[in-house]
Design a protein around this motif. Structure first.
Motif, short mmCIF file in Angstrom:
data_model
loop_
_atom_site.label_atom_id
_atom_site.label_comp_id
_atom_site.label_asym_id
_atom_site.label_seq_id
_atom_site.Cartn_x
_atom_site.Cartn_y
_atom_site.Cartn_z
N ALA A 103 0.83 -1.20 0.00
CA ALA A 103 0.00 0.00 0.00
C ALA A 103 0.87 1.26 0.00
N LEU A 104 1.92 1.21 0.78
CA LEU A 104 2.81 2.36 0.90
C LEU A 104 3.53 2.65 -0.42
N GLU A 105 3.97 1.60 -1.09
CA GLU A 105 4.67 1.78 -2.37
C GLU A 105 3.74 2.39 -3.41
N THR A 106 2.48 1.95 -3.44
CA THR A 106 1.52 2.52 -4.39
C THR A 106 1.25 3.98 -4.06
N TYR A 107 1.13 4.27 -2.78
CA TYR A 107 0.91 5.65 -2.33
C TYR A 107 2.08 6.53 -2.77
N GLN A 108 3.28 6.06 -2.55
CA GLN A 108 4.46 6.85 -2.93
C GLN A 108 4.50 7.11 -4.43
N LYS A 109 4.12 6.12 -5.21
CA LYS A 109 4.09 6.30 -6.66
C LYS A 109 3.04 7.33 -7.05
N ASN A 110 1.87 7.27 -6.44
CA ASN A 110 0.79 8.20 -6.77
C ASN A 110 1.16 9.65 -6.45
N PHE A 111 1.96 9.85 -5.40
CA PHE A 111 2.32 11.21 -5.01
C PHE A 111 3.72 11.60 -5.47
N ASN A 112 4.24 10.83 -6.43
CA ASN A 112 5.53 11.16 -7.03
C ASN A 112 6.65 11.23 -6.00
N LEU A 113 6.58 10.34 -5.02
CA LEU A 113 7.63 10.21 -4.02
C LEU A 113 8.57 9.08 -4.43
N ASP A 114 9.73 9.03 -3.81
CA ASP A 114 10.63 7.90 -4.04
C ASP A 114 9.96 6.64 -3.51
N VAL A 115 9.87 5.62 -4.36
CA VAL A 115 9.18 4.39 -3.98
C VAL A 115 10.16 3.53 -3.17
N THR A 116 10.14 3.74 -1.86
CA THR A 116 11.05 3.03 -0.96
C THR A 116 10.35 1.90 -0.21
N GLY A 117 9.01 1.97 -0.10
CA GLY A 117 8.30 0.99 0.71
C GLY A 117 8.53 1.19 2.19
N GLU A 118 9.13 2.32 2.56
CA GLU A 118 9.40 2.65 3.95
C GLU A 118 8.78 3.99 4.29
N LEU A 119 8.57 4.22 5.58
CA LEU A 119 7.99 5.48 6.03
C LEU A 119 9.11 6.50 6.22
N ASP A 120 9.68 6.92 5.10
CA ASP A 120 10.72 7.93 5.15
C ASP A 120 10.09 9.29 5.45
N GLU A 121 10.92 10.27 5.71
CA GLU A 121 10.43 11.56 6.19
C GLU A 121 9.50 12.24 5.19
N ARG A 122 9.87 12.21 3.91
CA ARG A 122 9.04 12.87 2.89
C ARG A 122 7.68 12.22 2.78
N THR A 123 7.63 10.90 2.89
CA THR A 123 6.35 10.19 2.79
C THR A 123 5.46 10.53 3.98
N VAL A 124 6.04 10.56 5.17
CA VAL A 124 5.26 10.89 6.37
C VAL A 124 4.73 12.31 6.27
N GLN A 125 5.55 13.22 5.79
CA GLN A 125 5.11 14.61 5.64
C GLN A 125 3.91 14.71 4.70
N GLN A 126 3.91 13.90 3.65
CA GLN A 126 2.78 13.91 2.72
C GLN A 126 1.54 13.30 3.35
N ILE A 127 1.71 12.23 4.11
CA ILE A 127 0.59 11.54 4.74
C ILE A 127 -0.16 12.46 5.70
N VAL A 128 0.57 13.27 6.45
CA VAL A 128 -0.07 14.11 7.47
C VAL A 128 -0.60 15.42 6.88
N ARG A 129 -0.32 15.69 5.63
CA ARG A 129 -0.85 16.92 5.02
C ARG A 129 -2.36 16.84 4.88
N PRO A 130 -3.05 17.95 5.13
CA PRO A 130 -4.49 18.01 4.84
C PRO A 130 -4.73 17.64 3.39
N ARG A 131 -5.81 16.90 3.12
CA ARG A 131 -6.01 16.40 1.75
C ARG A 131 -7.47 16.12 1.44
#
Length: 377
Positions: A103-131
């Protein structure tokens, strides 16, 4: 007797059509804005912690067991990364298992993040953003257009497409090029608030063949705007401060609802607001009007139709991605000067092409979850 019956019927229908409309709260512009005494700060902090707590998960990866991962799984389920059909058997534990990694890898791809499959800092910042509250994936297929492009081998020309549409590509008919809009009478909005929406509509009419006219006839207007609270009859109840901010329905429904409990800035510099959760009303209005006209979301971060917006941010200018999408539906305004429209600066090209069509019934509404409360002048 018959007239009395008709009158009672009319009043009953009015109450059904305008449930739970409320008055908005206003503050003076361009001055420090302390939290009013009647606003429950404890409630604000408790609501903030629901998504903000995901920051504690930064650095987690497959194989970890960390308190809070079960809530993150529910977050991904809500936005479509974990199928609802499999939720009854899904393991909502605090284990970072293969399903969460996928799920995380697909999310990262959708938001043009590095697809790491890990909760790296950039991914967490995107997750907590209002949306936006519309799922990114419906029935197993993504509805986000993550930097897709079209290319022609014969001309060696390619154009980036990021915008998307609702199911069936609904649009207002050619017979309706002057669309009317009205405000719920129960809100009793001031002219200052109404002028925010007028400016938002004008941004779309500048680039298309559409025009927009305000009317006092709420029930005959093409588009109906209102502030509501809680369960207001459309199956998508508002949840108060720091939850779903607004939602709009695709053509020709025309419904545009905003949560009256949210923190809004009507004028003045939202970036200097002393309320950290303040949001610019015009920025959200321009986005939701895009949905009213038939646009889905774009993966271009600078675009009006991008799903997320941070607090104390103003974003009201259409970029080329927004313009290209809306003109595909309605054509271009003959007076429109394309050179005046900024290009997006956050484009990223990937492998396959074409504008996307949102799928399933989720595509019938756009829930803009930006987590703010109250109205500021």
């Amino acid at each position: 007797m018959r007239l009395n019956y008709l009158a009672i019927t009319a009043i009953s229908l009015w109450l059904l059509c305008v449930p739970n409309t409320i008055s908005a709260h206003f503050f003076e512009p361009n001055v420090p804005t302390p939290i009013p005494s009647w606003l429950n700060e404890t409630q604000i902090n408790e609501t903030l912690s629901e998504w903000d707590a995901f920051r504690n998960l930064s650095g987690c990866h497959a194989g970890d067991r960390v308190d809070g991962l079960s809530k993150l799984k529910k977050y991904f389920q809500y936005f479509g990364y974990i199928s609802n059909s499999s939720s009854s058997s899904f393991n909502f534990t605090d284990d970072f298992d293969d399903a969460l990694k996928s799920a995380l890898e697909t999310y990262q791809k959708n938001f043009n993040l590095d697809v790491t499959g890990e909760l790296d800092e950039r991914t967490v910042q995107q997750i907590v953003r209002p949306r936006c509250g519309v799922p990114d994936i419906v029935n197993g297929s993504t509805t986000m257009n993550s930097g897709k492009y079209n290319s022609s081998s014969s001309t060696r020309f390619h154009s980036v497409s990021h915008y998307s549409f609702f199911p069936g590509k609904p649009r207002w008919p050619d017979s309706k090029r002057d669309l009317t809009y009205a405000f719920s009478p129960g809100n009793q909005l001031t002219d200052d608030v109404k002028s925010v929406f007028a400016r938002a509509f004008e941004r779309w009419s500048t680039v298309t063949t559409l025009t927009f006219t305000v009317t006092d006839s709420f029930y005959t207007a093409d588009m109906k705007i209102g502030f509501f609270s809680g369960d207001h009859g459309d199956g998508e109840p508002f949840d108060g401060v720091l939850g779903t901010l607004a939602h709009a329905f695709s053509p020709p429904n025309g419904q545009f609802h905003l949560d009256g409990a949210e923190n809004w800035v009507i004028s003045g510099d939202v970036t200097k607001s002393s309320v950290t959760s303040a949001v610019d009303l015009e920025s959200v209005a321009v986005h939701e009007i895009g949905h009213l006209l038939g646009l889905g979301h774009s993966s271009v971060e600078d675009a009006i139709m991008y799903p997320s917006i941070s607090s104390r941010t103003r974003k009201v200018e259409l970029v080329q991605d927004d313009v290209t999408g809306i003109q595909e539906l309605y054509g271009a305004n003959p007076s429109y000067n394309a050179s005046s429209t900024p290009s997006a600066s956050h484009e990223r090209e990937t492998s396959d092409g074409g504008p996307r069509i949102l799928s399933s019934t989720w595509g019938l509404r756009a829930l803009f979850a930006v987590g703010f409360g109250l109205l500021f002048l």
